[in-house]
Design an enzyme around this catalytic site. Structure first.
Site, mmCIF file in Angstrom:
data_model
loop_
_atom_site.group_PDB
_atom_site.id
_atom_site.type_symbol
_atom_site.label_atom_id
_atom_site.label_comp_id
_atom_site.label_asym_id
_atom_site.label_seq_id
_atom_site.Cartn_x
_atom_site.Cartn_y
_atom_site.Cartn_z
ATOM 1 N N CYS A 1 -11.602 -3.724 18.944
ATOM 2 C CA CYS A 1 -11.389 -2.584 18.053
ATOM 3 C C CYS A 1 -12.198 -1.362 18.508
ATOM 4 O O CYS A 1 -13.405 -1.473 18.748
ATOM 5 C CB CYS A 1 -11.800 -2.979 16.638
ATOM 6 S SG CYS A 1 -11.659 -1.615 15.483
ATOM 7 N N TYR B 1 4.720 9.218 0.349
ATOM 8 C CA TYR B 1 4.456 8.592 1.641
ATOM 9 C C TYR B 1 5.401 9.132 2.716
ATOM 10 O O TYR B 1 4.966 9.593 3.776
ATOM 11 C CB TYR B 1 4.568 7.055 1.555
ATOM 12 C CG TYR B 1 4.509 6.461 2.939
ATOM 13 C CD1 TYR B 1 3.276 6.281 3.565
ATOM 14 C CD2 TYR B 1 5.665 6.166 3.662
ATOM 15 C CE1 TYR B 1 3.203 5.805 4.869
ATOM 16 C CE2 TYR B 1 5.606 5.703 4.965
ATOM 17 C CZ TYR B 1 4.369 5.523 5.560
ATOM 18 O OH TYR B 1 4.300 5.075 6.854
ATOM 19 N N ASP C 1 -0.431 3.972 4.374
ATOM 20 C CA ASP C 1 0.429 2.800 4.143
ATOM 21 C C ASP C 1 -0.478 1.565 4.094
ATOM 22 O O ASP C 1 -1.713 1.688 4.098
ATOM 23 C CB ASP C 1 1.516 2.687 5.233
ATOM 24 C CG ASP C 1 0.940 2.316 6.590
ATOM 25 O OD1 ASP C 1 -0.311 2.278 6.737
ATOM 26 O OD2 ASP C 1 1.718 2.053 7.515
ATOM 27 N N GLU D 1 10.716 5.697 9.439
ATOM 28 C CA GLU D 1 9.752 5.511 8.352
ATOM 29 C C GLU D 1 10.378 4.832 7.144
ATOM 30 O O GLU D 1 9.763 3.980 6.516
ATOM 31 C CB GLU D 1 9.131 6.856 7.944
ATOM 32 C CG GLU D 1 8.062 7.352 8.895
ATOM 33 C CD GLU D 1 6.911 6.363 9.060
ATOM 34 O OE1 GLU D 1 6.603 5.622 8.119
ATOM 35 O OE2 GLU D 1 6.326 6.325 10.162
HETATM 36 FE FE1 SF4 Z 1 -10.813 -3.950 11.491
HETATM 37 FE FE2 SF4 Z 1 -12.595 -5.422 12.812
HETATM 38 FE FE3 SF4 Z 1 -12.015 -2.938 13.584
HETATM 39 FE FE4 SF4 Z 1 -13.412 -3.360 11.385
HETATM 40 S S1 SF4 Z 1 -14.032 -3.864 13.471
HETATM 41 S S2 SF4 Z 1 -11.731 -1.912 11.624
HETATM 42 S S3 SF4 Z 1 -12.453 -5.181 10.626
HETATM 43 S S4 SF4 Z 1 -10.640 -4.718 13.588
#
Ligand code: SF4
Length: 331
Positions: free
Chosen positions: A198, A115, A133, A36
């Site tokens: 994501c 942190y 972070d 870290e």
């Molecule tokens: Fe990040 Fe895109 Fe996921 Fe939103 S959808 S958290 S902008 S990667």
């Protein structure tokens, strides 16, 4: 926002996508702590070889505590911020007897800021606290589509509270915190986030509102201060003269060649080389070593360091550059 669902998606994604890193094998608190502190300096790619070298030199907190400071600095060389290496060494002397598990107790150890204390307590001991972070700030600013001025204490506290809530909700703070950091490092990156990969895209308000590129807000970059440093490179019988320079604002506490330093407002017309250390831009103009030295108060024998041992006394790249430029001058 349904935080339970968000944390659930993050944890599942992390299980599949977590990078295999040396400190993630057994969550040894000593290794988590070292990683870290190193990661606060630079990127993961740069840190990995330094981490391996540091751990093979000091495999335990006891080994670090019992080492000479000069060896600690030498092993740290290249990572910069030598005060952090000195703090690590100082803290190891307390931690070798007892490694506290809560961030509150870790905060009492010299060199542990909010942190580091939270990162170590949550990652090594699974304490339910959030870790904030740069990666986490980016992911949360986008997830909540928030224009937080994250560098201000009040708004930083809001982000911390949210991260704490997520850590508590998840019931697995270690992985939850690491999933947020990992997502920020590998998917939700500063300039080209891969939203299609994501795990929390369906909750992401910035994606929905098409504001991803403007989140998080940008802090104006801190301007570097410029300095003209005129060191005198005094070499006798293969020894270099170094002494502590209390007026020099960089490499504090480290021995340097004697010389004048002054702050300047524009780039000087003549200098030998330029070097940056944190927010200091240093223009180095070497003083003729044959001039009588104006700056040597008294030449102490212990300040004449054999050239092959310079690295033990001051391992910074500034000194290496100075000595290299000296070779160039002599040719
Ligand atoms: Fe990040 Fe895109 Fe996921 Fe939103 S959808 S958290 S902008 S990667």
């Amino acid at each position: 926002m349904n935080t339970l669902k968000v944390t659930g998606e993050l944890l599942q994604w992390y299980k599949k996508h977590a990078r295999s890193l040396p400190w993630r094998k057994a969550y040894d608190p000593y290794k988590v702590w070292i990683s870290e502190v190193m990661l606060q300096q630079t990127t993961m790619k740069v840190v990995l070889p330094y981490f391996e070298r540091f751990i093979s030199t000091f495999p335990t907190v006891q080994a670090l505590a019992q080492a000479d400071e000069s060896l600690v600095l030498k092993t740290w060389a290249g990572l910069g911020y030598y005060s952090r290496a000195k703090n690590l060494h100082r803290a190891s002397k307390e931690l070798q007897h007892h490694f506290p598990q809560s961030h509150g107790e870790l905060l009492e150890i010299p060199g542990f800021g909010p942190y580091t204390a939270r990162a170590v307590s949550s990652i090594a001991f699974n304490e339910p606290v959030g870790v904030v972070d740069g990666n986490v700030i980016r992911v949360l600013s986008r997830l909540y589509d928030s224009d937080w001025e994250w560098w201000r204490t009040h708004e930083r506290n809001i982000i911390q509270t949210l991260a704490d809530e997520l850590a508590v909700t998840s019931k697995n703070p270690r992985d939850l915190n690491q999933s947020l950091m990992e997502l920020g490092a590998t998917v939700c990156t500063p300039t080209s986030p891969i939203c299609s990969e994501c795990p929390i895209q369906k909750f992401c308000l910035a994606k929905k509102n098409q504001t991803v590129s403007t989140r998080p807000l940008k802090k104006n970059k801190q301007l570097k201060s410029m300095w003209l440093w005129e060191p005198q490179i005094l070499i006798k019988k293969k020894k270099l003269y170094l002494e502590k320079q209390p007026k020099v604002p960089f490499l504090k506490g480290q021995a340097l060649p004697p010389g004048l330093i002054r702050r300047i407002s524009k780039k000087p017309s003549q200098f030998d080389f330029r070097h940056s250390i944190t927010t200091h831009e240093i223009f180095v103009r070497k003083k003729d070593p044959k001039c009588p030295s104006l700056y040597l108060s008294e030449s102490k024998i212990q300040n004449w360091i054999p050239l092959e041992k310079i690295e033990h006394v001051n391992p910074s790249s500034l000194i290496k550059k100075l000595l290299l430029s000296q070779k160039g001058t002599r040719k």
